[in-house]
Write an enzyme that holds these catalytic residues in place. Structure first.
Site, PDB file in Angstrom:
ATOM      1  N   GLY A   1      -6.773   9.223  -0.330  1.00 56.75           N
ATOM      2  CA  GLY A   1      -6.978   9.881   0.956  1.00 56.75           C
ATOM      3  C   GLY A   1      -7.601  11.269   0.849  1.00 56.75           C
TER       4      GLY A   1
ATOM      5  CD  GLU B   1      -5.122   1.782  -3.544  1.00 57.61           C
ATOM      6  OE1 GLU B   1      -6.245   2.126  -3.217  1.00 57.61           O
ATOM      7  OE2 GLU B   1      -4.242   1.458  -2.738  1.00 57.61           O
TER       8      GLU B   1
ATOM      9  CB  SER C   1     -10.517   9.884  -4.192  1.00 55.97           C
ATOM     10  OG  SER C   1      -9.621  10.490  -3.288  1.00 55.97           O
TER      11      SER C   1
ATOM     12  CG  HIS D   1      -1.932   1.096   1.170  1.00 55.95           C
ATOM     13  ND1 HIS D   1      -1.653   2.364   1.604  1.00 55.95           N
ATOM     14  CD2 HIS D   1      -3.196   1.126   0.680  1.00 55.95           C
ATOM     15  CE1 HIS D   1      -2.727   3.133   1.394  1.00 55.95           C
ATOM     16  NE2 HIS D   1      -3.675   2.395   0.832  1.00 55.95           N
TER      17      HIS D   1
HETATM   18  P1  PGA Z   1      -9.361   6.375  -0.180  1.00 53.54           P
HETATM   19  O1  PGA Z   1      -8.155   5.394   0.150  1.00 53.54           O
HETATM   20  O2  PGA Z   1     -10.431   5.553  -0.867  1.00 53.54           O
HETATM   21  O3  PGA Z   1      -9.802   6.865   1.159  1.00 53.54           O
HETATM   22  O4  PGA Z   1      -8.815   7.460  -1.059  1.00 53.54           O
HETATM   23  C1  PGA Z   1      -7.765   4.462  -0.804  1.00 53.54           C
HETATM   24  C2  PGA Z   1      -6.610   3.642  -0.295  1.00 53.54           C
HETATM   25  O5  PGA Z   1      -5.842   4.112   0.565  1.00 53.54           O
HETATM   26  O6  PGA Z   1      -6.430   2.514  -0.748  1.00 53.54           O
END
Ligand code: PGA
Length: 261
Positions: free
Chosen positions: A176, A170, A216, A98
């Site tokens: 975030g 991602e 997001s 991650h």
């Molecule tokens: P988010 O996080 O959907 O809150 O942007 C995604 C992630 O950290 O995998």
């Protein structure tokens, strides 16, 4: 055969064991899971035993995942968790790479490769996350970055373990509260590159590796990503932290995939 559809959330460093167990119980009571659909939740290590109590024996209706694992079977690695410890809790999946692990804990692609090999070798499914930073995107090396993460992360995975692999693309800049949501136009070429990168690495079986999108994602945009031909599911953070949000985002994503086919 068509690739499966996957949807899940990572709770990150949130929730007590009781909260995670209540979430799992309520989620399992709220969803009907069609064939070829797999849902998963990834609570913190300290919640895994409590969630397993609720989930019962394997196979679990909703996969239970861990947020990380060490590559060594045991030893002097204070604060780390081994694959065997996860298997003893009937964990179905482990998230590796991650963006927050890469950024704050300096995990490298070579270390991630050791973790991937240890996990799949012991029978655990892996969700390998990858994505370029805003800086790498600015320099125009998103594709190169993701291909490097892919080629090193999955180096030497034996063909018989390929079915345990899933990938989450991602882009770091989209993750975030401070993230800028990506557009499907941003995601489409990178997802295609990951697909062809998997095929280069493993031949035809590589092209069956599920690719999830994350960053997001919420109910309003979920279906725009899953409508992309190379996106087989979604990996969410915040949108999945309530059961209502999880179900609404899953349903929007699944509808987007179904309508595109
Ligand atoms: P988010 O996080 O959907 O809150 O942007 C995604 C992630 O950290 O995998």
């Amino acid at each position: 055969m068509a690739r499966p559809f996957l949807f899940g959330t990572n709770f990150k460093m949130n929730q007590t064991p009781a909260e995670s167990a209540a979430f799992y119980r309520q989620l399992a009571a709220s969803v009907e899971i069609p064939p070829h659909v797999y849902l998963f939740v990834i609570p913190p290590f300290t919640s895994l035993a409590a969630v397993r109590e609720v989930a019962g024996p394997q196979p679990h209706q909703i996969w239970v995942g861990a947020q990380n694992v060490h590559w060594a079977p045991d030893g002097a690695y204070t604060g780390e968790i081994s694959v065997g410890m996860l298997l003893a809790l009937d964990v179905d999946l482990v998230l590796l790479g991650h963006a927050e692990r890469r950024r704050y804990f300096h995990e490298t692609d070579v270390e991630l490769n050791r973790k991937v090999l240890a996990a799949v070798g012991a029978g655990l499914r892996v969700l390998l996350a990858m994505g370029e930073t805003a800086e790498e995107r600015g320099f125009g090396v998103s594709g190169e970055t993701v291909l490097r993460q892919l080629r090193i992360g999955l180096h030497d995975v034996p063909p018989e373990h390929l079915e345990k692999i899933q990938i989450a693309y991602e882009p770091v800049w989209s993750i975030g509260a401070g993230g800028t949501p990506a557009s499907p136009e941003d995601v489409e070429p990178i997802a295609r590159l990951i697909r062809s990168g998997c095929q280069d690495l493993f031949g035809d079986p590589g092209s069956k590796i599920p690719i999830l999108y994350g960053g997001s994602v919420d109910p309003s945009n979920a279906g725009t990503f899953t409508a992309l031909p190379d996106i087989d599911g979604l990996f969410v953070g915040r949108a999945g932290w309530t059961v209502e949000g999880f179900v609404a985002t899953y349903q929007a994503g699944y509808a987007g995939k179904s309508e595109s086919q």
